[in-house]
Every structure is written in C-alpha cells, then in structure tokens.
Design an enzyme around this catalytic site. Structure first.
Site, mmCIF file in Angstrom:
data_model
loop_
_atom_site.group_PDB
_atom_site.id
_atom_site.type_symbol
_atom_site.label_atom_id
_atom_site.label_comp_id
_atom_site.label_asym_id
_atom_site.label_seq_id
_atom_site.Cartn_x
_atom_site.Cartn_y
_atom_site.Cartn_z
ATOM 1 N N LYS A 162 0.839 -1.195 0.000
ATOM 2 C CA LYS A 162 0.000 0.000 0.000
ATOM 3 C C LYS A 162 0.883 1.259 0.000
ATOM 4 C CE LYS A 162 -3.710 -1.935 2.921
ATOM 5 N NZ LYS A 162 -4.855 -1.749 2.014
ATOM 6 N N ARG A 212 -10.370 -11.333 1.961
ATOM 7 C CA ARG A 212 -11.287 -12.348 1.432
ATOM 8 C C ARG A 212 -10.677 -13.750 1.523
ATOM 9 N NH1 ARG A 212 -11.448 -9.238 -4.117
ATOM 10 N NH2 ARG A 212 -11.138 -7.630 -2.531
#
Length: 511
Positions: free
Chosen positions: A285, A359
C-alpha cells in the site's frame, strides 16, 4: 505486551426521582424538545426550575435555543445550601429534537462530552422516550465517552463515572432493558478498544488471547488453532496471508448456546476478518494508506465482542464466532502475486494482488463453518474493500446477501441500532471476472470491487443463507460525530446484537 489501564465506560443507575432532587449529584441534565412555538422543556425541568427559583424558559430564550438535537444550554448554579442537593454546580439543558431514538442516542453522546471528568450526573433526558429511547441514550452516552491512551501519565480525560437515569422506574423490565443497553454499548466500546491497539502490541496471538479471555469471562467455550494446526487442517488462506509475518496466524472459535432450548435452536455463524496489520504485502500500500491499518481486524474484534455480550442479551439462537487472524507483512517469505493457494475445502485461488487478503482468510472461515458447524445462517463482517467507501461514503456500511428475509432483518437492525447498512447487488454479470487460467478463482478481479469481492466469498458459503457486511466505509470516523469518536468505530457490534437479541432473529430466513 499488556496494555496500561484504560478508561472505563460510564456506569448507569435507574432512579425514580427528579434529577435535581438526587443527593450528591454535581451536574443535572434535562431535555429540551423542538416545539411549534419554540423550545419545550421536558421531564424534570419543572422540579429543577422550582428548586432553583429560575425561569428556565427565559434562560433558553436568552440563549436563542431551539431544542435541536445536540444543542446545549448551560446554566452555572451558585448558592445551593438550601437545596436538597447541595452539590449541584451545573445545569445542562440538552436538545433532543423530536425525541426519537436517534435523537436520544445523539443527546446521550452530547451529554457525555460535556461532562468529561465529572463524578455523578443525573439526567432525565432519556425520560422523553420509551424503552428503546432509553437504550439509545445509554448507547450514545457510553460510546460518546470512548477514549484510548498509551500516554505515560495516562489518559488526559476520563468519562463521567456514573449517570443516574432520573424519572425512570427501577422495575424488572426497565432493568432488563438497561442491562441489554450496557451489553450492546459495551460491545461497541470493546470493538473500538481492540481496533485502537497498535500492531506492535496487537499480534494475532495477542488478539486471540483477548478474544478467549472475553469469551471465558462470559462463560463461553473458546478454542484456538495455531499456525501448525492451521497448516495441517488446510487453512490455506489464513496461512498464506500470514506467512510473511514474524508473528504467526491464529484461528479462534467461540461457541454460545442459549440457556433454554439450545438443542432445537437454530444456528448462526459469524466470521470476522482479523488482519492485525495490513501492509498490502508485496502489493504494498502507499504509506499514507497504511496509517489506519491497525484496525483491519475490526471484523474479528466485532465478532469477539458480540460473542461475549450474547449471554447478557439472552440471545435465543446458537451462535458460533470464527476469527481468522493474520498479519499481512512484507518479507522474503511473503505470498507473491501469481501464487496459487488452496483454501479450506480444496478450492484454489490465484493471488494476483496480495492486498486483497481479507477475502482469503474469510473464505477459509466460511468454508470451515459449512464443513464442520452445520449452520443455518452465515454472516461475515470485514473492513474489506476501499470501493465500499467510494460507493457509500463514511456513514453507511454495505450489505450483500442472498436471502431477502435476512436482508430485511439486518437492515432494520442497522436502523434501530444507529449502524445503518445499504443493500448492494450480488450481480451475476460480474461472476466471469473471477475466472483464472490456473485456479478456481482470481482474488483480485477488478471493479466493481465491493461486488466482485462479495461474489468471491459467495463460493464458500455452500448455498446457505448468507450476509456479508463490508464495513470498510465505516471502519474509521474521521472526526467526532455524536456517538462516533475519532478513530476506529467498531461498527457492527450494535447492529448484530440488536438482531441476535430479537425473539426470532431468523424469522423467515432460508424459507
């Protein structure tokens, strides 16, 4: 590493008397409603005016008060020797608008912020509403008081120690409602606390210990799988995400059974995303985007806090909480873009973006629930996609579900609890985006990002009634806003407890 002592939420007591006539109270709060011809003083104000020999309506008029929610008119009190309560020093007239539960929740938060460091406050504000309004007021006063500190000298400020709910009968029914309110708001507080802890303390092991401790204190059974057990049992998502970190992953299961009718009770499984820090992995990120990533385990914190509160709300169904936890770090052993992992149950995932890691751990938890726990309903909670904030802003969470009855129950519970959700579509048209040339699915198939993430998870639900709460949009509050304090929100705890505390939380679901 243990945390230094933290501030505690306010205590609450029911008192069937006017607030100004309770002995030993330093601050009294009374409600002001919006009226057709100006502000209208609510319960407790008449007795207060008599005791002080002050025209409170004139005080409101001189302050141009309207009674709008959150408005405060303050009146210092001097010369109290002749009063029954000689400790009284301040009067707060709190705007409650129309007196709805939302108004009262916000009024409670307003009161909390205006009474920081006080010892005892007597308030008749909640007497404007019914039991639902009292619950909302307690939630607002509790969560509006939240604070977290790691300063050497301790917190700068502390919440008011006790709030006496004046003009409220201390009967069995009201006491039960207060107990539920304290449990719900306490779960929200604990969720925020866990999400506020920095990641140099909050490893998966530390978070697992906190979850187990809270569960056992509530009389619940909790079990923990370590990294070796996770690998042996095929939790490829949890192991894969955590393999680059110096701290190993964990998986916690917490079990609740109702006091009555447990054998015939239907079964809900809650799965919370527990990424204790998310660097993005090798798909790293930007630096600024990592600042809030200590709270990427909010889903797990919510589930742990909800589980510990279930006995206090007399939840009538069986509930199992699953917390898959890992740190998504950057190292020579990190999962690589292009790697293929085998999720619990055998389905394979091509990892094209290591920053789409939530996920992967949720998928393991859902698949495990289907395989081992025989649930009637699955609900997962996760700060999952930045796309959700783009879609819904910062005050509403996304709800995906394959069951209309479940959608209605969760939507209504969100509205009642002050944690609103908006149902999003599970568009089959985007299913083809999940395709991979080498695996059963691609973990990062592109936009619309929140929808494709939900479609990815749906494959692990075994066709059961399922809801996915994407709380990435509401995981952090950018500034104080009534019961929301700046920083991690713990969003979802009140919603889930409002739902699970109903007499029939699964009414119509799966039928």
């Amino acid at each position: 590493m243990p945390l230094p002592p933290q501030v505690s939420p306010p205590e609450f007591a029911l008192r069937d008397a006017a607030p100004s006539r309770l002995v030993g109270v330093g601050i009294v709060a009374v409600p002001v409603l919006v009226g057709d011809d100006g502000p209208v003083l609510g319960p407790g104000a008449a007795e207060l005016a008599d005791d002080l020999a002050v025209d409170l309506t004139e005080v409101l008029s001189s302050a141009d008060a309207t009674g709008e929610t959150g408005e405060v008119t303050e009146l210092p009190v001097v010369g109290t020797a002749d009063l029954a309560n000689s400790s009284l020093s301040r009067v707060l007239m709190i705007g409650v608008g129309d007196g709805t539960p939302t108004d009262l929740r916000r009024a409670g938060a307003t009161l909390a912020r205006r009474t920081t460091n006080a010892d005892v406050v007597a308030s008749s504000v909640s007497a404007v509403g019914d039991d639902e309004g009292m619950v909302a007021f307690v939630e607002g006063a509790t969560l509006g008081s939240f604070g977290f500190s790691l300063r050497k000298d301790g917190p700068r400020d502390r919440p008011v120690r006790r709030i006496a709910l004046a003009l409220t009968a201390q009967d069995e029914e009201r006491s039960a409602h207060l107990k539920r309110a304290v449990a719900r708001s306490g779960a929200g507080w604990q969720s925020r606390l866990l999400a506020s802890v920095p990641s140099n303390i909050k490893s998966p092991q530390w978070l697992a210990e906190q979850a187990v401790s809270a569960a056992e204190a509530a009389g619940l059974k909790a079990t923990v799988l370590d990294e070796k057990q996770l690998a042996e049992r095929g939790f490829g998502g949890v192991v894969g995400v955590g393999q680059g970190a110096a701290v190993p992953p964990r998986f916690v299961q917490i079990d609740y059974k109702p006091a009555k009718g447990a054998r015939k009770a239907r079964h809900v499984v809650l799965v919370g995303k527990g990424i204790t820090f998310d660097s993005g992995g090798l798909s790293i990120k930007p630096g600024q985007s990592m600042v809030t990533m200590k709270r990427d385990m909010t889903g797990a914190g919510v589930v742990a806090s909800v589980m510990a509160a279930l006995p206090d709300i007399d939840c009538p169904v069986r509930v199992t909480g699953l917390l898959p936890m890992a740190e998504n770090a950057v190292s020579g052993t990190s999962m690589r873009p292009g790697d293929v992992i085998t999720q619990y149950g055998g389905r394979t995932t091509e990892v094209t973006n290591t920053d789409a890691e939530g996920r992967l751990v949720l998928a393991d938890g859902l698949a495990y629930a289907v395989d081992k726990l025989d649930p009637d309903v699955l609900v997962d909670v996760a700060t999952l996609t930045g796309a959700m904030k783009v879609a819904l802003g910062e005050h509403t969470a996304g709800l995906f579900t394959n069951d209309d009855a479940l959608a209605g129950l969760l939507d209504d519970s969100g509205e009642r609890s002050g944690e609103p959700v908006w149902r999003m579509p599970l568009c089959e048209e985007y299913e083809s985006k999940l395709s991979s040339k080498v695996a059963d699915a691609d973990n990062a198939p592109g936009g619309p990002g929140a929808i494709t993430a939900a479609l990815f998870l749906q494959h692990f639900t075994g066709g059961l009634p399922w809801a996915h709460l994407d709380i990435a949009s509401v995981g952090d509050a950018p500034k104080e806003h009534y019961e929301w304090t700046e920083g991690p929100t713990g969003f979802g705890a009140r919603l889930l407890l409002e739902w699970l505390g109903r007499p029939e939380p699964l009414e119509g679901v799966g039928r």
